[in-house]
Enzyme design. Structure first.
Site, short mmCIF file in Angstrom:
data_model
loop_
_atom_site.label_atom_id
_atom_site.label_comp_id
_atom_site.label_asym_id
_atom_site.label_seq_id
_atom_site.Cartn_x
_atom_site.Cartn_y
_atom_site.Cartn_z
N GLY A 85 0.80 -11.37 3.35
CA GLY A 85 1.11 -10.89 2.00
C GLY A 85 1.70 -11.98 1.13
CB ALA A 86 1.43 -15.60 1.40
CG ASN A 87 -1.50 -11.86 -2.73
OD1 ASN A 87 -1.20 -11.35 -1.66
ND2 ASN A 87 -1.85 -11.14 -3.78
N GLY A 93 5.07 -11.63 -4.98
CA GLY A 93 6.39 -11.15 -4.61
C GLY A 93 7.11 -12.00 -3.60
N GLY A 124 6.43 -12.63 -0.44
CA GLY A 124 5.59 -13.51 0.35
C GLY A 124 5.28 -14.81 -0.37
CB SER A 132 12.66 -1.32 3.49
OG SER A 132 13.30 -0.63 2.43
CE1 TYR A 174 7.94 0.47 2.02
CE2 TYR A 174 10.09 1.43 1.56
CZ TYR A 174 9.28 0.32 1.71
OH TYR A 174 9.81 -0.94 1.56
#
Length: 300
Positions: free
Chosen positions: A21-23, A25, A27, A138, A163
């Protein structure tokens, strides 16, 4: 007491880190800091095009590879295409409070993307990880319960509870992985982290009253939210089985420190049961047999 900041990340040259998820926020921020510190960062993202834009802006040594945690065939393809050892795997990618839906494999989207995907990825890569596995949870894991019906088909769907269940599963997984690593005599450490309340894409997208109440006030920047993840991945002496979060009130904001998660997240019996179900659902079985003891020297 001195607060830990990005300046404490230190020289990361010679290290390879996978960030899911590095693209965007957290990440993207974690990837930027690690690349600037000299690490080679493998940016594992569902949308390689978006990730390459971020990678170009970051500079340093980065590599973009496709990974969709909501599709176990993509997880297997990513793992199968990695033919090198890595120092740290950061399980960061996830979805937050999305409408009911299912993954490519038919799992409820939160539990499938946030837990089962990272569970499978870690298991497939574990023999190639030299240092740490960091799993991002979280503070809202306190909303979660691990139900017998993980998909929630037998009850009314509530996105925040779905979630919360997935984020509770992240912590149960991180702690159970550490127990199994220790039992097998492995030197890899499993560490959990959570960013507190951070201004991520998911947090900004949710403008509901419920979302605002759960956020509990203004969000800190992605740069601050990334600090617990960076601490968990790079700080010397972080023990396996630890959780890193913000040092402020209710762990919502602040600088990173070791924190204590809920009692429910530390239930070893529930963790073992979830582990068995996760292996069955994903088809990924961890090969964590005890390391044979070194033979004693022969007597003369």
């Amino acid at each position: 007491m001195t607060k830990w900041t990005v300046a404490d990340v230190g020289d990361q040259r010679g290290r390879t880190v996978i960030v899911t998820g590095a693209n965007s926020g957290l990440g993207a921020e974690v990837s930027r800091v690690l690349a600037e510190a000299g690490a080679r960062v493998i940016m594992a993202c569902r949308d390689p095009g978006k990730a390459r834009v971020v990678a170009d802006a970051i500079g340093g040594v980065t590599e973009v590879r496709r990974l969709d945690l909501a599709d176990l065939s993509s997880v297997r393809a990513f793992a199968g295409g990695l033919d090198e050892d890595v120092d740290v795997l950061i399980n960061n990618a996830g979805v937050m409070a999305v409408p009911r839906g299912v993954t490519a494999d038919g799992f409820e989207r939160h539990i499938g993307t946030n837990h089962l995907g990272p569970f499978a990825l870690t298991g497939l890569l574990l023999d190639r990880i030299r240092g740490r596995v960091v799993t991002v949870s979280s503070g809202l894991h306190v909303l979660g319960r691990i139900r017998e019906d993980l998909d929630g088909d037998r009850r009314r769907y509530q996105r925040w509870l779905a979630y919360g269940q997935s984020k509770l599963a992240n912590l149960l997984f991180a702690y159970e992985l550490q127990r199994r690593l220790e039992a097998a005599g492995r030197r890899v450490a499993s560490v959990a982290a959570h960013p507190g309340v951070a201004a991520t894409e998911g947090q900004r997208r949710d403008t509901s009253l419920q979302g605002k109440i759960l956020a509990g006030g203004p969000a800190q920047t992605p740069a601050m939210g990334a600090l617990p993840i960076l601490y968990a991945a790079t700080a010397p002496g972080v023990p396996g089985g630890a959780c890193v979060g913000p040092d402020g009130f209710l762990q919502r904001r602040g600088h990173p420190t070791l924190v204590v998660s809920s009692r429910r997240s530390r239930d070893a019996a529930v963790a073992a049961g979830l582990w068995a179900r996760s292996e069955r659902l994903t088809g990924v079985t961890y090969d964590l047999h005890p390391t044979p003891a070194a033979p004693l020297p022969a007597r003369r």
